[in-house]
Motif scaffolding. Structure first.
Motif, PDB file in Angstrom:
ATOM      1  N   MET A 155       7.864  -5.305   4.013  1.00 39.42           N
ATOM      2  CA  MET A 155       8.096  -4.659   5.290  1.00 39.42           C
ATOM      3  C   MET A 155       9.517  -4.101   5.307  1.00 39.42           C
ATOM      4  O   MET A 155      10.444  -4.746   4.870  1.00 39.42           O
ATOM      5  CB  MET A 155       7.952  -5.657   6.437  1.00 39.42           C
ATOM      6  N   SER A 157       4.917  -1.124   6.692  1.00 45.62           N
ATOM      7  CA  SER A 157       4.612  -1.533   5.325  1.00 45.62           C
ATOM      8  C   SER A 157       3.627  -0.535   4.732  1.00 45.62           C
ATOM      9  O   SER A 157       2.890   0.129   5.457  1.00 45.62           O
ATOM     10  CB  SER A 157       4.024  -2.948   5.277  1.00 45.62           C
ATOM     11  N   ARG A 172       0.756  -0.135   1.527  1.00 48.83           N
ATOM     12  CA  ARG A 172      -0.057  -0.822   0.521  1.00 48.83           C
ATOM     13  C   ARG A 172      -0.870   0.225  -0.218  1.00 48.83           C
ATOM     14  O   ARG A 172      -1.510   1.072   0.403  1.00 48.83           O
ATOM     15  CB  ARG A 172      -0.981  -1.815   1.207  1.00 48.83           C
TER      16      ARG A 172
END
Length: 135
Positions: free
Chosen positions: A1, A53, A55
């Motif tokens: 984060m 964040s 991913r």
């Protein structure tokens, strides 16, 4: 984060570029993924959640990109947060949708999660030193 701030958008793009280069994705897929991450990270910073964040994961013949921003939304007074004319805002998600092929947006009290999936070019890809031919 990372903090959902404009200063971290470039780092998100760089992370994406480096990782997808290591995974051996075709240049067209890397460039599209970098643009998707850049736009979604910029939106997270611009529209204001506390943290963001990113991913990335490969699944079958697709690349799944998830950008999440969490925390309380910062509310703007309606004015553009930068000097960009108002008619230039709002096009980013359309660009993301065109590049990704599939886009889902989930909003709740914890923040926003945008999940995109892009079909990958049928080229040979190398993951962790193992090369697999495209089918």
């Amino acid at each position: 984060m990372q903090p959902a701030e404009a200063a971290y958008v470039g780092a998100a793009r760089h992370f994406t570029s480096e990782l997808l280069g290591l995974w051996g994705l075709a240049a067209e897929d890397r460039i599209a993924a970098e643009l998707i991450v850049d736009e979604l990270a910029a939106n997270a910073a611009r529209h204001g959640r506390a943290q963001m964040s990113i991913r990335l994961c490969m699944h079958d013949d697709g690349l799944v990109i998830t950008v999440t921003d969490s925390g309380e939304a910062r509310h703007h007074d309606g004015a553009s947060p930068d000097s960009t004319p108002p008619d230039e805002h709002g096009r980013g998600l359309e660009i993301v949708r065109r590049l990704a092929g599939s886009t889902c947006i989930h909003d709740d009290e914890r923040g926003r999660r945008v999940v995109t999936t892009r079909r990958l070019a049928p080229l040979q890809r190398s993951v962790a030193g193992v090369t697999s031919p495209a089918s």
